[in-house]
Design a protein around this motif. Structure first.
Motif, PDB file in Angstrom:
ATOM      1  N   GLY A 113      13.348  23.240  17.375  1.00 49.95           N
ATOM      2  CA  GLY A 113      12.984  24.570  17.306  1.00 49.95           C
ATOM      3  C   GLY A 113      13.461  25.424  16.345  1.00 49.95           C
ATOM      4  N   LEU A 114      14.806  25.078  15.768  1.00 51.85           N
ATOM      5  CA  LEU A 114      15.452  25.797  14.757  1.00 51.85           C
ATOM      6  C   LEU A 114      15.734  24.746  13.358  1.00 51.85           C
ATOM      7  N   GLY A 115      15.780  25.440  11.997  1.00 44.87           N
ATOM      8  CA  GLY A 115      16.291  24.927  11.166  1.00 44.87           C
ATOM      9  C   GLY A 115      17.401  25.668  10.517  1.00 44.87           C
ATOM     10  N   VAL A 116      18.418  24.800   9.687  1.00 45.95           N
ATOM     11  CA  VAL A 116      19.494  25.481   9.071  1.00 45.95           C
ATOM     12  C   VAL A 116      19.482  25.048   7.489  1.00 45.95           C
ATOM     13  N   SER A 117      19.625  26.029   6.799  1.00 49.20           N
ATOM     14  CA  SER A 117      19.796  25.579   5.160  1.00 49.20           C
ATOM     15  C   SER A 117      20.740  26.339   4.338  1.00 49.20           C
ATOM     16  N   SER A 118      21.064  25.806   3.519  1.00 44.96           N
ATOM     17  CA  SER A 118      22.165  26.408   2.497  1.00 44.96           C
ATOM     18  C   SER A 118      21.305  26.456   1.070  1.00 44.96           C
ATOM     19  N   SER A 119      21.848  27.261   0.375  1.00 44.59           N
ATOM     20  CA  SER A 119      21.303  27.589  -0.931  1.00 44.59           C
ATOM     21  C   SER A 119      22.465  27.762  -1.985  1.00 44.59           C
ATOM     22  N   THR A 120      22.012  27.740  -3.358  1.00 46.21           N
ATOM     23  CA  THR A 120      22.851  28.323  -4.462  1.00 46.21           C
ATOM     24  C   THR A 120      22.569  29.772  -4.841  1.00 46.21           C
ATOM     25  N   ASP A 121      21.847  30.528  -3.910  1.00 44.84           N
ATOM     26  CA  ASP A 121      21.676  31.877  -3.812  1.00 44.84           C
ATOM     27  C   ASP A 121      22.885  32.516  -3.050  1.00 44.84           C
ATOM     28  N   GLY A 122      23.758  31.475  -2.510  1.00 45.60           N
ATOM     29  CA  GLY A 122      24.918  31.908  -1.764  1.00 45.60           C
ATOM     30  C   GLY A 122      24.752  32.193  -0.458  1.00 45.60           C
ATOM     31  N   THR A 123      23.807  31.829   0.238  1.00 47.29           N
ATOM     32  CA  THR A 123      23.488  31.960   1.470  1.00 47.29           C
ATOM     33  C   THR A 123      23.337  30.741   2.438  1.00 47.29           C
ATOM     34  N   MET A 124      23.375  30.986   3.744  1.00 48.38           N
ATOM     35  CA  MET A 124      23.054  29.846   4.672  1.00 48.38           C
ATOM     36  C   MET A 124      22.384  30.554   5.721  1.00 48.38           C
ATOM     37  N   LYS A 125      21.090  29.902   6.032  1.00 45.38           N
ATOM     38  CA  LYS A 125      20.272  30.631   7.137  1.00 45.38           C
ATOM     39  C   LYS A 125      19.994  29.824   7.994  1.00 45.38           C
ATOM     40  N   GLN A 146      13.181  29.609  12.154  1.00 47.12           N
ATOM     41  CA  GLN A 146      12.268  28.801  12.988  1.00 47.12           C
ATOM     42  C   GLN A 146      11.637  27.929  12.456  1.00 47.12           C
ATOM     43  N   ALA A 147      11.719  26.599  12.931  1.00 44.65           N
ATOM     44  CA  ALA A 147      11.223  25.445  12.339  1.00 44.65           C
ATOM     45  C   ALA A 147       9.795  25.256  12.116  1.00 44.65           C
ATOM     46  N   SER A 148       9.053  26.301  12.918  1.00 41.65           N
ATOM     47  CA  SER A 148       7.530  26.172  13.208  1.00 41.65           C
ATOM     48  C   SER A 148       7.070  26.743  12.134  1.00 41.65           C
ATOM     49  N   ASN A 149       7.540  28.035  11.688  1.00 45.23           N
ATOM     50  CA  ASN A 149       6.918  28.957  10.645  1.00 45.23           C
ATOM     51  C   ASN A 149       7.954  29.488   9.387  1.00 45.23           C
ATOM     52  N   GLY A 150       9.347  29.202   9.626  1.00 47.85           N
ATOM     53  CA  GLY A 150      10.240  29.625   8.579  1.00 47.85           C
ATOM     54  C   GLY A 150      10.595  30.977   8.772  1.00 47.85           C
ATOM     55  N   GLU A 151      10.425  31.389   9.991  1.00 47.18           N
ATOM     56  CA  GLU A 151      10.730  32.977  10.560  1.00 47.18           C
ATOM     57  C   GLU A 151      12.349  32.927  10.370  1.00 47.18           C
ATOM     58  N   SER A 163       0.867  -0.983   0.085  1.00 44.45           N
ATOM     59  CA  SER A 163      -0.137   0.113   0.034  1.00 44.45           C
ATOM     60  C   SER A 163       0.846   1.226  -0.064  1.00 44.45           C
ATOM     61  N   SER A 164       0.386   2.290  -0.416  1.00 45.10           N
ATOM     62  CA  SER A 164       0.896   3.675  -0.424  1.00 45.10           C
ATOM     63  C   SER A 164      -0.006   4.764   0.099  1.00 45.10           C
ATOM     64  N   LYS A 165       0.633   5.505   0.911  1.00 46.92           N
ATOM     65  CA  LYS A 165      -0.073   7.048   1.101  1.00 46.92           C
ATOM     66  C   LYS A 165       0.598   8.068   0.763  1.00 46.92           C
ATOM     67  N   PHE A 166      -0.236   9.235   0.211  1.00 46.04           N
ATOM     68  CA  PHE A 166       0.265  10.218  -0.412  1.00 46.04           C
ATOM     69  C   PHE A 166      -0.032  11.261   0.538  1.00 46.04           C
ATOM     70  N   LEU A 167       1.090  11.936   1.097  1.00 44.04           N
ATOM     71  CA  LEU A 167       0.847  13.019   2.060  1.00 44.04           C
ATOM     72  C   LEU A 167       1.299  14.386   1.521  1.00 44.04           C
ATOM     73  N   ALA A 168       0.230  15.236   1.521  1.00 47.95           N
ATOM     74  CA  ALA A 168       0.702  16.554   1.270  1.00 47.95           C
ATOM     75  C   ALA A 168       1.272  17.389   2.408  1.00 47.95           C
ATOM     76  N   PRO A 169       2.051  18.511   1.890  1.00 47.87           N
ATOM     77  CA  PRO A 169       2.936  19.323   3.065  1.00 47.87           C
ATOM     78  C   PRO A 169       1.677  20.068   3.953  1.00 47.87           C
ATOM     79  N   TYR A 170       2.159  20.028   5.138  1.00 45.88           N
ATOM     80  CA  TYR A 170       1.713  20.599   6.020  1.00 45.88           C
ATOM     81  C   TYR A 170       1.674  22.028   5.963  1.00 45.88           C
ATOM     82  N   THR A 171       2.756  22.495   5.734  1.00 47.67           N
ATOM     83  CA  THR A 171       3.005  24.111   5.179  1.00 47.67           C
ATOM     84  C   THR A 171       4.360  23.959   4.438  1.00 47.67           C
ATOM     85  N   THR A 172       4.379  25.132   3.720  1.00 51.00           N
ATOM     86  CA  THR A 172       5.524  25.229   2.990  1.00 51.00           C
ATOM     87  C   THR A 172       6.283  26.837   3.240  1.00 51.00           C
ATOM     88  N   PHE A 173       7.545  26.826   3.308  1.00 49.73           N
ATOM     89  CA  PHE A 173       8.319  28.025   3.399  1.00 49.73           C
ATOM     90  C   PHE A 173       9.004  28.401   2.233  1.00 49.73           C
TER      91      PHE A 173
END
Length: 393
Positions: free
Chosen positions: A106-118, A121-126, A78-88
């Motif tokens: 509480g926190l997230g960290v991410s890196s991007s090809t836009d040259g930044t690492m940020k 807030q994991a709950s709302n993307g602030e 079986s498979s379940k298809f789960l949609a995102p709860y929220t998108t940042f």
């Protein structure tokens, strides 16, 4: 488009329903039917192997649901298809190459090809902090177990340690001659490991900002690596020299290297002695440990190899869902999460009998996945971070 015929459970219905499912083009899964049923508050759609559905909805209206369940009893799958709860969407403006979630969630960290690492807030993307100091792209980033410090590696061949509280770079490691593609933290973080395009894996002392040694020199780019505790039955060998007193927590650990030259290499982290060398079908992009003797490794041509370190000559199984590159693998509960270059991202549990598809990325590669409790975060080439809530199932 699925044609759903009335179920034997609800025999009063005699009209075929047309159901349209769009799991990838919206940040939720949508279902539209042309039949007039009498049930409302639809949360989950159950579709059996012969396309008989035990559900109904209001006439000519859209029904929004976060998950769709499709099962095939005859094949016991079986498979379940789960949609995102929220998108940042406001953290980065270009492709997001890596992300991680702190140990407390509480926190997230991410890196991007836009040259930044940020840091956000994991709950709302602030946005909380911007970590500046790498030259060129940042390929990998992860939190230390404390959740207060971040480790990153970039195309500038530098490995950096950052304070998540004030965004300061407290340590910079230099020694690699090519871009750093992946990192691992040993135990609580006094030592870290890096893998580079220069073909070497190195062990670093965070306290003294020094390299403790070259763990492997492959002659081929190391695309991914993993550190895991070894089962007692595995012979890791003995070190040729007495380990430095600055090595902390390296004993009884394995180091797994996913190499560009189609080889998957395993060695003792402290001993530096080989455990096995496995040749795959294409370049290995990523790897992870499932237990003290089971591991996974993904290739450029879409194969996911499951190997037993105790008998690594033949794979336990090879999972192949598409020919798209396997970009990330993460051990998760009694299974794992994988993402691929065609936008697919899925959770496999209970020996492939149960799969959860994480929708939303369309055809954009999903580069990395991170988890905290029942939340799953995925980063993508479309510059979005999607958060999935397993309680929606």
């Amino acid at each position: 488009v699925l044609e759903l015929k009335p179920s034997s459970v609800d025999s009063k219905f005699s009209t075929t329903m047309q159901v349209y499912v769009f799991p990838r083009y919206f940040d939720t899964a949508w279902v539209l039917t042309s039949f007039v049923p009498s049930y409302s508050d639809l949360d989950t759609v159950l579709i059996t192997s012969n396309m008989i559905a035990n559900f109904c909805c209001e006439p000519a209206e859209w029904v929004q649901t976060k998950s769709i369940h499709i099962s095939c009893p005859k094949e016991s799958t079986s498979s379940k298809f789960l949609a995102p709860y929220t998108t940042f969407s406001r953290i980065h403006t270009k492709s997001i190459t890596c992300l991680d979630i702190s140990s407390g969630g509480g926190l997230g960290v991410s890196s991007s090809t836009d040259g930044t690492m940020k840091i956000w807030q994991a709950s709302n993307g602030e946005l909380r902090r911007v970590l500046e100091g790498h030259v060129f792209d940042v390929n990998c980033c992860r939190f230390f177990p404390s959740g207060l410090v971040v480790l990153s590696g970039g195309m500038d061949a530098q490995l950096k340690i950052w304070s998540a509280e004030d965004a300061s770079c407290v340590v910079t490691f230099k020694g690699h001659k090519g871009g750093i593609l992946d990192t691992a933290i040993v135990d609580r973080g006094r030592n870290v490991v890096s893998g580079s395009r220069d073909g070497t894996a190195r062990l670093w002392d965070c306290g003294r900002s020094a390299c403790l040694g070259v763990l492997a020199d492959c002659g081929s780019s190391i695309n991914g690596l993993a550190v895991g505790a070894a089962d007692n039955s595995i012979n890791l060998g003995s070190p040729e020299q007495m380990p430095s007193e600055r090595e902390v927590g390296t004993e009884a650990k394995m180091l797994l290297l996913a190499r560009e030259d189609k080889k998957l290499q395993c060695l003792g982290l402290q001993s530096r002695q080989p455990v096995f060398l496995f040749i795959g079908s294409d370049a290995f992009n990523c790897c992870t440990f499932l237990s003290g003797f089971l591991l996974l490794a993904g290739t450029q041509d879409g194969n996911i190899y499951q190997l037993d370190v105790r008998s690594p000559r033949a794979p336990v199984q090879i999972i192949h869902r598409s020919g798209a590159p396997v970009l990330s693998l993460l051990s998760f509960r009694d299974g794992f999460i994988a993402s691929q270059g065609d936008g697919s991202c899925f959770i496999v549990q209970q020996d492939l009998d149960y799969v959860i598809e994480l929708t939303g990325a369309d055809c954009d590669p999903v580069y990395k996945v991170a988890t905290w409790e029942k939340q799953i975060y995925a980063c993508c080439r479309d510059s979005l971070i999607r958060r999935y809530q397993l309680s929606d199932l």
